[in-house]
Scaffold this active site. Sequence first.
Site, PDB file in Angstrom:
ATOM      1  N   LYS A  83       0.847  -1.197   0.000  1.00  0.00           N
ATOM      2  CA  LYS A  83       0.000   0.000   0.000  1.00  0.00           C
ATOM      3  C   LYS A  83       0.879   1.242   0.000  1.00  0.00           C
ATOM      4  O   LYS A  83       1.792   1.353   0.813  1.00  0.00           O
ATOM      5  CB  LYS A  83      -0.846   0.015   1.277  1.00  0.00           C
ATOM      6  CG  LYS A  83      -2.341  -0.058   1.071  1.00  0.00           C
ATOM      7  CD  LYS A  83      -3.039   0.029   2.441  1.00  0.00           C
ATOM      8  CE  LYS A  83      -4.526   0.145   2.282  1.00  0.00           C
ATOM      9  NZ  LYS A  83      -5.216   0.255   3.579  1.00  0.00           N
TER      10      LYS A  83
HETATM   11  O1  G3P Z   1      -7.874   0.910   5.472  1.00  0.00           O
HETATM   12  C1  G3P Z   1      -8.283   2.016   4.837  1.00  0.00           C
HETATM   13  C2  G3P Z   1      -9.617   2.536   5.218  1.00  0.00           C
HETATM   14  O2  G3P Z   1     -10.545   1.576   4.953  1.00  0.00           O
HETATM   15  C3  G3P Z   1      -9.754   3.088   6.609  1.00  0.00           C
HETATM   16  O3  G3P Z   1     -10.906   3.799   6.680  1.00  0.00           O
HETATM   17  O4  G3P Z   1     -12.079   5.736   7.581  1.00  0.00           O
HETATM   18  O5  G3P Z   1     -12.458   3.499   8.573  1.00  0.00           O
HETATM   19  O6  G3P Z   1     -10.302   4.643   8.951  1.00  0.00           O
HETATM   20  P1  G3P Z   1     -11.475   4.450   8.037  1.00  0.00           P
END
Ligand code: G3P
Length: 217
Positions: A83
């Site tokens: 990533k």
């Molecule tokens: O892993 C990336 C993403 O899915 C994280 O999103 O906003 O839940 O921290 P969030």
Amino acid sequence: MKFFLDTANIDEIREANATGLLDGVTTNPSLIKKSGRDFFEVITEIAKEVKGPVSAETVAHDHETMLKEGLKCAKIADNIAVKVPLTIEGLKTCKALRAEGIMVNVTLCFSANQALLAAKAGATFISPFVGRHDDIGFDGMDLIQDIRTIYDNYEFNTQILVASVRHPVHIHQAALIGADVATFPADVMKKLANHPLTTNGLAAFDKDWAATGFSIL
Ligand code: G3P
């Protein structure tokens, strides 16, 4: 649509994997911190548990260091997707890693133009964050629709990996748009199967069947 779990918690991954419906896992520095475990130890364990792509995120900001980190992560297992952030340095690293045949997931995408750059850099996956878009008053699904249209216009192979998913409606909408993958927390996966009419229907069948006194086995 492929289902990835967005977590570095091996117990959640094992439970989801036992359903036979899990196609991969995504992690990020915040999820690694939340796991409280050593980065290489936990990524190695996840890559053993899951056959599909496992995203491990670099943390450097400059291309040279990011590339070194990415090459080291890729050596953990064959199913590692490195990533990198959607920055110019991240895109340079994406191109270099793809040239080595390594899967790359370009993350922190918040615009269709960013997603266009990632496709031109040969990314395997692009991760637009719908929940964080919603958080600031934009409809994250509009972004997914735009990316889908652009990628189809130019027949880009980059897979749209819907990230920052908060609830089952995000997955429903992403599937209608034709996103390739959705990554989501374990609790969202459980909610996907839930429907009150299914629960009520099963209870009614149980009650009626009990009244028959029959048994199948
Ligand atoms: O892993 C990336 C993403 O899915 C994280 O999103 O906003 O839940 O921290 P969030």
